[in-house]
Design a protein around this motif. Structure first.
Motif, PDB file in Angstrom:
ATOM      1  N   TYR A 135      22.109 -37.499  50.312  1.00 52.39           N
ATOM      2  CA  TYR A 135      22.587 -37.231  48.951  1.00 52.39           C
ATOM      3  C   TYR A 135      22.091 -38.254  47.924  1.00 52.39           C
ATOM      4  CZ  TYR A 135      25.687 -34.277  51.685  1.00 52.39           C
ATOM      5  OH  TYR A 135      26.175 -33.352  52.575  1.00 52.39           O
ATOM      6  N   LEU A 136      20.878 -38.769  48.141  1.00 50.38           N
ATOM      7  CA  LEU A 136      20.284 -39.690  47.166  1.00 50.38           C
ATOM      8  C   LEU A 136      19.582 -38.919  46.054  1.00 50.38           C
ATOM      9  CD1 LEU A 136      18.734 -42.329  49.613  1.00 50.38           C
ATOM     10  CD2 LEU A 136      20.961 -42.392  48.473  1.00 50.38           C
ATOM     11  N   ALA A 137      19.235 -37.685  46.321  1.00 48.50           N
ATOM     12  CA  ALA A 137      18.608 -36.829  45.322  1.00 48.50           C
ATOM     13  C   ALA A 137      18.583 -35.401  45.830  1.00 48.50           C
ATOM     14  CB  ALA A 137      17.180 -37.304  45.028  1.00 48.50           C
ATOM     15  N   LYS A 138      18.580 -34.473  44.881  1.00 54.81           N
ATOM     16  CA  LYS A 138      18.391 -33.071  45.238  1.00 54.81           C
ATOM     17  C   LYS A 138      16.892 -32.784  45.363  1.00 54.81           C
ATOM     18  CE  LYS A 138      22.523 -31.699  42.668  1.00 54.81           C
ATOM     19  NZ  LYS A 138      23.043 -30.946  41.488  1.00 54.81           N
ATOM     20  N   LYS A 139      16.585 -31.737  46.087  1.00 53.21           N
ATOM     21  CA  LYS A 139      15.180 -31.401  46.310  1.00 53.21           C
ATOM     22  C   LYS A 139      14.428 -31.234  44.996  1.00 53.21           C
ATOM     23  CE  LYS A 139      12.157 -28.207  48.815  1.00 53.21           C
ATOM     24  NZ  LYS A 139      12.087 -27.004  49.696  1.00 53.21           N
ATOM     25  N   GLU A 140      15.093 -30.604  44.002  1.00 58.05           N
ATOM     26  CA  GLU A 140      14.417 -30.351  42.725  1.00 58.05           C
ATOM     27  C   GLU A 140      14.243 -31.622  41.889  1.00 58.05           C
ATOM     28  OE1 GLU A 140      18.769 -28.877  42.301  1.00 58.05           O
ATOM     29  OE2 GLU A 140      17.175 -28.931  43.835  1.00 58.05           O
ATOM     30  N   GLU A 141      14.890 -32.708  42.282  1.00 59.58           N
ATOM     31  CA  GLU A 141      14.732 -33.978  41.562  1.00 59.58           C
ATOM     32  C   GLU A 141      13.584 -34.812  42.125  1.00 59.58           C
ATOM     33  OE1 GLU A 141      19.219 -35.102  40.094  1.00 59.58           O
ATOM     34  OE2 GLU A 141      18.793 -35.306  42.244  1.00 59.58           O
ATOM     35  N   ILE A 142      13.021 -34.358  43.230  1.00 57.83           N
ATOM     36  CA  ILE A 142      11.871 -35.054  43.829  1.00 57.83           C
ATOM     37  C   ILE A 142      10.612 -34.318  43.404  1.00 57.83           C
ATOM     38  CG2 ILE A 142      10.751 -35.746  45.971  1.00 57.83           C
ATOM     39  CD1 ILE A 142      13.567 -35.799  47.240  1.00 57.83           C
ATOM     40  N   VAL A 143       9.797 -34.976  42.610  1.00 54.96           N
ATOM     41  CA  VAL A 143       8.637 -34.346  41.999  1.00 54.96           C
ATOM     42  C   VAL A 143       7.400 -34.526  42.883  1.00 54.96           C
ATOM     43  CG1 VAL A 143       7.112 -34.364  39.994  1.00 54.96           C
ATOM     44  CG2 VAL A 143       9.585 -34.662  39.695  1.00 54.96           C
ATOM     45  N   ALA A 144       6.795 -33.399  43.225  1.00 52.23           N
ATOM     46  CA  ALA A 144       5.563 -33.379  44.032  1.00 52.23           C
ATOM     47  C   ALA A 144       5.724 -34.143  45.344  1.00 52.23           C
ATOM     48  CB  ALA A 144       4.393 -33.944  43.226  1.00 52.23           C
ATOM     49  N   ASP A 145       6.928 -34.114  45.893  1.00 52.53           N
ATOM     50  CA  ASP A 145       7.234 -34.801  47.157  1.00 52.53           C
ATOM     51  C   ASP A 145       6.924 -36.298  47.086  1.00 52.53           C
ATOM     52  OD1 ASP A 145       7.985 -32.397  48.623  1.00 52.53           O
ATOM     53  OD2 ASP A 145       5.854 -31.885  48.579  1.00 52.53           O
ATOM     54  N   GLN A 146       6.938 -36.874  45.879  1.00 49.17           N
ATOM     55  CA  GLN A 146       6.546 -38.273  45.730  1.00 49.17           C
ATOM     56  C   GLN A 146       7.460 -39.103  44.852  1.00 49.17           C
ATOM     57  OE1 GLN A 146       2.248 -39.054  44.954  1.00 49.17           O
ATOM     58  NE2 GLN A 146       1.996 -36.846  45.100  1.00 49.17           N
ATOM     59  N   HIS A 147       7.967 -38.537  43.789  1.00 50.48           N
ATOM     60  CA  HIS A 147       8.590 -39.352  42.738  1.00 50.48           C
ATOM     61  C   HIS A 147      10.003 -38.884  42.429  1.00 50.48           C
ATOM     62  CE1 HIS A 147       9.000 -41.463  38.843  1.00 50.48           C
ATOM     63  NE2 HIS A 147       8.003 -42.226  39.273  1.00 50.48           N
ATOM     64  N   CYS A 148      10.889 -39.857  42.201  1.00 48.00           N
ATOM     65  CA  CYS A 148      12.289 -39.522  41.945  1.00 48.00           C
ATOM     66  C   CYS A 148      12.915 -40.582  41.050  1.00 48.00           C
ATOM     67  CB  CYS A 148      13.045 -39.435  43.272  1.00 48.00           C
ATOM     68  SG  CYS A 148      14.794 -38.990  43.086  1.00 48.00           S
ATOM     69  N   MET A 149      13.732 -40.153  40.091  1.00 52.24           N
ATOM     70  CA  MET A 149      14.436 -41.093  39.211  1.00 52.24           C
ATOM     71  C   MET A 149      15.950 -40.921  39.262  1.00 52.24           C
ATOM     72  SD  MET A 149      11.988 -41.576  35.831  1.00 52.24           S
ATOM     73  CE  MET A 149      11.507 -39.878  35.494  1.00 52.24           C
ATOM     74  N   ASN A 150      16.453 -40.245  40.282  1.00 51.66           N
ATOM     75  CA  ASN A 150      17.906 -40.161  40.452  1.00 51.66           C
ATOM     76  C   ASN A 150      18.445 -41.582  40.667  1.00 51.66           C
ATOM     77  OD1 ASN A 150      20.501 -40.009  41.858  1.00 51.66           O
ATOM     78  ND2 ASN A 150      20.129 -37.817  41.991  1.00 51.66           N
TER      79      ASN A 150
END
Length: 372
Positions: A135-150
């Motif tokens: 629960y560190l991020a939702k799938k749609e919050e991970i961009v191109a399987d690389q980047h996340c700002m949650n």
């Protein structure tokens, strides 16, 4: 003490009385060497990046033992291995009494998903297991399987970095290339994610896990205004004010600056509140944002042809090699420090010839950069 201090960094630089006064800069927060150790390596998936001789452990020790007290890294660099090697060196040196935590400045970054070494057989499975399932991020919050700002992911990344580095606080914590998401996500969503990231960073300042924060970018602040991945520095400062007030802790940016890519100093692309356009360097200086030069050697791509003799003459490096000329050029633009990467301790010692050389004169830099 969790961080570098004015007193601690001053006591550190006093150990090197023979160095030129130009070798250290003071920005009100600490004294730092005008060149700093970077720990990025290209193509992290290559096995050769993890051989025993490809290691920043010795480089970190050599730098700190010889007057370089700024170290830059990121959790994503070599799948966390760069941070771990730095941490091992710091732990040994502090334990041996060679340095104290207040002596050195360390910066790291979060945003890209770091994975870990050895590289997982299925990185998508690793992301699901370690990020989404926790629960560190939702799938749609991970961009191109690389980047996340949650913020939950950023906190996990920060805690990992602190553990890897064997320290309790990071002096400068960067949001790593937030512009990466602009190619995939609407701009207003990305701006809102940056805002939430800054809000989280302010909370981490209160908890004394970081001292200051900023943005480490590649071209975001250097592109033309209508470019998809462009970022406006004044807009980032306004976001910081909206979450942290006038005394916000957004104080640093990291951006490329080198002989082939001097845009930060001579390309007018940043609109300020008066509606006029300025260089990134001018806007940063106006608002008290410290600049850290990255890619000072353009990942060694600068040296595919001979340097112009004028550059060597105006930087006072006629008798020195091109690497020294490139570093001298980069560190003479008024930025806080200029990063270079090296896993070879001897190369670090070679670059320390700059500790005896004054910076290039301001009028010489203007001659080179804007043709004055």
């Amino acid at each position: 003490m969790n961080f570098a201090t004015v007193e601690g960094t001053f006591s550190y630089i006093k150990k090197f009385p023979k160095y030129s006064k130009d070798f250290y800069n003071f920005n009100g927060d600490f004294f730092v060497s005008s060149i700093g150790l970077g720990t990025f390596r290209k193509e992290p998936y290559k096995e050769e990046n993890y051989l025993s001789q490809i290691n920043f452990y010795k480089s970190t020790k050599t730098a700190l033992q010889n007057g370089i007290n700024f170290i830059d890294t990121a959790s994503v660099y070599r799948y966390q291995e760069s941070e771990k090697e730095i941490g091992k060196a710091l732990n040994e040196m502090i334990k041996n009494g060679e340095i104290i935590r207040e002596n050195f400045v360390i910066s790291s970054k979060a945003g890209f998903i770091p994975l870990e070494f050895p590289f997982p057989n299925n990185p998508y499975e690793w992301i699901y297991k370690n990020i989404i399932k926790n629960y560190l991020a939702k799938k749609e919050e991970i961009v191109a399987d690389q980047h996340c700002m949650n913020p939950k992911f950023l906190e996990w990344s920060l805690n990992n970095s602190l553990k890897n580095l064997n320290i309790e606080g990071i002096d400068i914590f960067f949001l790593h290339n937030p512009e990466f998401q602009l190619g995939y996500v609407k701009r207003d969503i990305v701006i809102e994610r940056i805002k939430e990231s800054f809000k989280f960073f302010e909370q981490m300042v209160e908890k004394k896990k970081i001292k200051y924060y900023g943005i480490a970018s590649w071209n975001a602040f250097l592109y033309e205004e209508n470019h998809l991945e462009y970022l406006n520095l004044k807009e980032m400062i306004d976001i910081a004010k909206s979450v942290g007030g006038e005394k916000h802790h957004f104080k640093y940016i990291q951006t490329p600056f080198n002989i082939a890519k001097p845009h930060m100093f001579n390309y007018v692309n940043q609109m300020d509140e008066d509606g006029k356009y300025y260089t990134l360097h001018q806007v940063a200086k106006k608002y008290g944002i410290n600049i850290i030069n990255s890619s000072s050697l353009l990942q060694m791509n600068l040296f595919k042809s001979k340097f112009n003799k004028k550059i060597k003459k105006l930087t006072n490096t006629l008798e020195l090699n091109n690497i020294i000329t490139a570093l001298q050029f980069a560190r003479s633009n008024g930025s806080l420090t200029t990063l270079f990467g090296s896993v070879n301790p001897e190369h670090i010692k070679d670059n320390l010839i700059l500790s005896y050389i004054p910076l290039a004169k301001k009028e010489n830099m203007l001659n080179l950069l804007v043709g004055e």
